[in-house]
Scaffold this active site. Structure first.
Site, mmCIF file in Angstrom:
data_model
loop_
_atom_site.group_PDB
_atom_site.id
_atom_site.type_symbol
_atom_site.label_atom_id
_atom_site.label_comp_id
_atom_site.label_asym_id
_atom_site.label_seq_id
_atom_site.Cartn_x
_atom_site.Cartn_y
_atom_site.Cartn_z
ATOM 1 N N SER A 139 38.062 41.367 45.941
ATOM 2 C CA SER A 139 37.390 41.125 46.893
ATOM 3 C C SER A 139 36.312 41.685 46.857
ATOM 4 C CB SER A 139 37.892 43.013 47.668
ATOM 5 O OG SER A 139 37.372 43.025 48.941
ATOM 6 N N GLU B 80 47.396 40.912 52.723
ATOM 7 C CA GLU B 80 45.585 41.112 52.221
ATOM 8 C C GLU B 80 45.756 42.217 53.501
ATOM 9 O OE1 GLU B 80 43.541 41.111 50.229
ATOM 10 O OE2 GLU B 80 44.307 39.099 48.550
ATOM 11 N N HIS C 132 45.849 44.196 50.050
ATOM 12 C CA HIS C 132 44.688 44.470 49.347
ATOM 13 C C HIS C 132 43.915 45.501 48.436
ATOM 14 C CE1 HIS C 132 40.327 42.851 49.279
ATOM 15 N NE2 HIS C 132 39.964 44.028 49.292
#
Length: 500
Positions: free
Chosen positions: A191, A315, A408
């Protein structure tokens, strides 16, 4: 206990059954007092043995961002510039490869003390040394107050990025004492941590500090132009109740939580106005970061280091459930895409059959923030350096039933060897353990091969613009050529404009 002599003094770590661990070793002086909003300064050496068996402070952030357990929140503070080292307990005649992990959290939350990031399973299985770092976040790391600098009270830009470079310089000076090879360093992150990897590729000061990078779910085109950075800093200052005339004094003397709250309000406002953009990110200041990272990579002016980069298939499901910072509704997507150019929205929507159904909008939002710029970066970087692209698709049955899929940050569990951890086991109570374990081996075998040799396993071909070979990490894993071709073409050439 085990003691190691660093360039700054002796540190005492903990000897476990399979690994040696050192926690919260300082890599720069505490950025407090007159060092607040300054580039990281050298560590002040110590003469006594320094205890490195426990974690110190996480970077300044909202306290819930530093949660490291169901009932455990790490204390936060400005004195946070520390790193952790994990190494196999067995001695080695040769120096081991080094993996340096940069945590995510949108550049506003997170900590290297999270148990998942310990690196113990990775170090043991791969016979490598794992380093993780803290760096300044949010108000203290990613807001550019340099407009208010003076000879008497300097303020520098890109402090979080500078911190990461300082940590990598510490690795160069000291990691051999822990059994690591300073000439074989792989940086990896997820990320915002993956975006940090991308940014370091474009940072001249990082030259020679690492040999390769891995970027997991990078919002790769995040960057703040100098003008918008100044405007955002002024909004933060206004929230603090200060003016441009007394800015230096206010930023020096205000309480850290007051500054954090003022900046957090400004970030929330920007995200509401312009979903999909992020104002707390590295600044293209023309100096420390001369160009936007994606631009530098595409035109070949970045470091030509081998790179693994990829995203997760689902995600945005995590954000749609818990965090509205991504555009995951038709209304948010309309506002985000309307800023990207005429006819962009109609072109993209046509590539997503079923839109505006909620699940399709969520997929589109994740692709917009993560997959779209990842493919643009892979296209550019593959012209100058070996590049390997993946998509992570696997989710155990319980995770699919909960509506998350390969969401995610879910990839962090197999990368760090967490399938056999309590959290990993809990996710496979409804089945899927063997598949999840297979995925863990797929991640770790390739990540470790890349760290050791500069390329993943032979079953993973290089990515090129001509073929676009992509490893689909699932059970069983496969290679696809140009997956989601129609969607890729719809996103091609779309760039997110600067924040207004």
């Amino acid at each position: 206990m085990v003691e190691v002599t660093t360039a700054d003094g002796v540190v005492r770590g903990h000897r476990g059954r399979r690994t040696l661990r050192w926690r919260s070793i300082p890599y720069a002086a505490p950025p407090v007092g007159d060092l607040r909003f300054r580039a990281p300064q050298p560590v002040r050496p110590w003469s006594e043995v320094r205890d490195a068996t426990r974690f110190g402070l996480a970077a300044m952030q909202h306290r819930t961002g530093a949660r490291i357990g169901p009932r455990n929140i790490q204390p936060t503070g400005e004195d946070c510039l520390t790193l952790n080292v994990t190494a196999p307990v067995t001695p080695s005649a040769a120096l081991r490869p080094v993996l340096v992990f940069i945590h995510g959290g949108g550049y506003v939350i997170g900590t290297s003390a999270l148990s998942l990031y310990s690196g113990s399973r990775l170090a043991e299985r791969g016979d490598v040394v794992v380093v993780s770092m803290n760096y300044r976040l949010g108000a203290f790391g990613y807001v550019d107050f340099s407009e208010f600098s003076s000879p008497e009270r300097p303020f520098e830009s890109n402090l979080g990025l500078r911190d990461q470079v300082a940590a990598l310089r510490w690795v160069q000076r000291n990691i051999a004492a822990f059994g690591g090879d300073p000439d074989n360093v792989t940086i990896f992150g997820e990320s915002a941590g993956a975006h940090a990897v991308v940014s370091l590729l474009a940072t001249p000061a990082a030259a020679g500090l690492f040999q390769r990078g891995i970027a997991q779910s990078a919002p790769a085109d995040w960057a703040v132009e100098a003008g918008e950075a100044r405007a955002f800093a002024r909004r933060c200052l206004e929230n603090l109740g200060a003016t441009t005339q007394n800015a230096a004094e206010a930023l020096t003397t205000a309480g850290p939580n007051d500054i954090r709250k003022a900046v957090d309000r400004a970030i929330a406002s920007a995200l509401w106005r312009q979903p999909g953009s992020f104002p707390a990110a590295p600044v293209v200041d023309g100096d420390y970061l001369p160009r936007a990272p994606l631009d530098a990579i595409v035109d070949g002016s970045a470091h030509a280091a081998p790179l693994i980069i990829g995203t997760n298939r689902d995600e945005a499901t995590l954000f749609a459930r818990f965090d509205r910072t991504l555009p995951t509704t038709p209304e948010q997507l309309h506002r985000a895409l309307a800023r990207c150019g005429e006819d962009v929205e109609s072109r993209v929507v046509a590539a997503y059959p079923g839109y505006p159904a909620a699940r399709v909008a969520i997929r589109m939002g994740g692709d917009f923030v993560f997959w779209r710029p990842t493919i643009a970066l892979a296209d550019g970087h593959s012209r100058y350096a070996p590049t390997y692209v993946y998509r992570f698709d696997y989710a155990p049955r319980a995770v699919r039933l909960a509506g998350f899929g390969a969401t995610h940050a879910f990839d962090l569990i197999p990368v760090f060897g967490g399938v056999d951890s309590p959290i990993g086991r809990s996710l496979t109570v409804a089945g899927g353990y063997r598949g999840f374990l297979s995925v863990q081996h797929e991640f770790q075998d390739n990540w470790l091969s890349f760290a050791r040799t500069g390329h993943p396993l032979d079953s993973w071909p290089r990515y090129t613009e001509q073929r676009r070979s992509t490893k689909i990490i699932t059970h069983p894993t496969r290679i696809e050529v140009d997956p989601d071709h129609t969607k890729r073409l719809a996103w091609e050439g779309i760039r997110v404009p600067a924040l207004g």
